[in-house]
Enzyme design. Structure first.
Site, PDB file in Angstrom:
ATOM      1  N   ARG A  79       0.833  -1.201   0.000  1.00  0.00           N
ATOM      2  CA  ARG A  79       0.000   0.000   0.000  1.00  0.00           C
ATOM      3  C   ARG A  79       0.870   1.254   0.000  1.00  0.00           C
ATOM      4  O   ARG A  79       1.791   1.380   0.802  1.00  0.00           O
ATOM      5  CB  ARG A  79      -0.918  -0.008   1.231  1.00  0.00           C
ATOM      6  CG  ARG A  79      -1.741   1.247   1.431  1.00  0.00           C
ATOM      7  CD  ARG A  79      -2.859   1.359   0.405  1.00  0.00           C
ATOM      8  NE  ARG A  79      -3.582   2.595   0.563  1.00  0.00           N
ATOM      9  CZ  ARG A  79      -4.718   2.727   1.252  1.00  0.00           C
ATOM     10  NH1 ARG A  79      -5.258   1.695   1.825  1.00  0.00           N
ATOM     11  NH2 ARG A  79      -5.302   3.890   1.350  1.00  0.00           N
ATOM     12  N   ARG A  89      -5.049   1.224  -5.632  1.00  0.00           N
ATOM     13  CA  ARG A  89      -4.402   0.693  -4.437  1.00  0.00           C
ATOM     14  C   ARG A  89      -4.301  -0.817  -4.474  1.00  0.00           C
ATOM     15  O   ARG A  89      -5.163  -1.492  -5.023  1.00  0.00           O
ATOM     16  CB  ARG A  89      -5.096   1.150  -3.168  1.00  0.00           C
ATOM     17  CG  ARG A  89      -6.589   1.038  -3.169  1.00  0.00           C
ATOM     18  CD  ARG A  89      -7.196   1.861  -2.076  1.00  0.00           C
ATOM     19  NE  ARG A  89      -6.834   3.256  -2.298  1.00  0.00           N
ATOM     20  CZ  ARG A  89      -7.302   4.274  -1.624  1.00  0.00           C
ATOM     21  NH1 ARG A  89      -8.143   4.090  -0.678  1.00  0.00           N
ATOM     22  NH2 ARG A  89      -6.924   5.489  -1.888  1.00  0.00           N
ATOM     23  N   ASP A  92      -6.861  -2.154   0.414  1.00  0.00           N
ATOM     24  CA  ASP A  92      -7.512  -1.180   1.289  1.00  0.00           C
ATOM     25  C   ASP A  92      -8.391  -1.977   2.247  1.00  0.00           C
ATOM     26  O   ASP A  92      -9.217  -2.782   1.796  1.00  0.00           O
ATOM     27  CB  ASP A  92      -8.362  -0.227   0.435  1.00  0.00           C
ATOM     28  CG  ASP A  92      -8.937   0.923   1.222  1.00  0.00           C
ATOM     29  OD1 ASP A  92      -8.308   1.349   2.208  1.00  0.00           O
ATOM     30  OD2 ASP A  92     -10.008   1.412   0.838  1.00  0.00           O
ATOM     31  N   ASP A  94     -10.882  -1.208   5.412  1.00  0.00           N
ATOM     32  CA  ASP A  94     -11.562  -0.179   6.202  1.00  0.00           C
ATOM     33  C   ASP A  94     -12.404  -0.813   7.295  1.00  0.00           C
ATOM     34  O   ASP A  94     -13.105  -1.801   7.051  1.00  0.00           O
ATOM     35  CB  ASP A  94     -12.493   0.656   5.313  1.00  0.00           C
ATOM     36  CG  ASP A  94     -11.738   1.469   4.278  1.00  0.00           C
ATOM     37  OD1 ASP A  94     -10.637   1.951   4.595  1.00  0.00           O
ATOM     38  OD2 ASP A  94     -12.255   1.621   3.161  1.00  0.00           O
TER      39      ASP A  94
END
Length: 164
Positions: A79, A89, A92, A94
């Site tokens: 990343r 990316r 990711d 989250d």
């Protein structure tokens, strides 16, 4: 233990990076509950399509420690944190929800607004937790998906092709 829902996404070496993220999460947290894997167009910028999914797990980590752990997994998978917010990316991850927590902790606003804004978050979340209530809206994810404007973002299920 706190139930956490995470959103995973990648549009660079998508399959390799999603698989690596899942492997790292399983090694750290143990059992994972996985949604289907979805492909969608990038949102917020022009770029290659993303793979996205939602993962549920149980943790004793605080929100701050969980966030640091997830950032390390992202970093371990290439990343790059420089450049615009909306950009390609490798991986990711989250935090979408942390139990029923509502508010900001360690700079992270929960529940994450993307839950109701993006089909690639809401559909997989409604798939693995249809009757779970959104901590702020107090509506089930199935109800939120049923009322979502499905014409706003196209997405489709894809299968991982490399062996598990």
């Amino acid at each position: 233990m706190t139930q956490v829902f995470l959103g995973l996404g990648s549009n660079l070496e998508r399959e390799k990076n999603i698989r690596a993220g899942l492997d790292a999460l399983k090694n750290i947290f143990g059992a994972l509950h996985l949604s289907s894997l979805y492909e969608s167009e990038s949102v917020g910028f022009k770029g290659s399509h993303f793979y996205n999914m939602v993962v549920s797990l149980e943790t004793e980590l605080s929100i701050a420690c969980l966030s640091e752990t997830l950032k390390k997994i992202e970093d371990d998978n290439g990343r790059v944190r420089t450049g615009p917010k909306y950009s390609p990316r490798t991986l990711d991850i989250d935090i979408l929800t942390y139990g029923d927590f509502v508010g900001t902790e360690a700079g992270i606003e929960l529940p994450r607004a993307e839950i109701t804004q993006n089909a690639f978050v809401l559909l997989p979340l409604s798939e693995i937790a249809p009757n779970k209530l959104h901590p702020l809206l107090h509506k089930s994810y199935a109800d939120l998906w049923a009322n979502y404007d499905k014409q706003s973002q196209a997405l489709w299920v894809v299968e991982l092709t490399t062996p598990a």
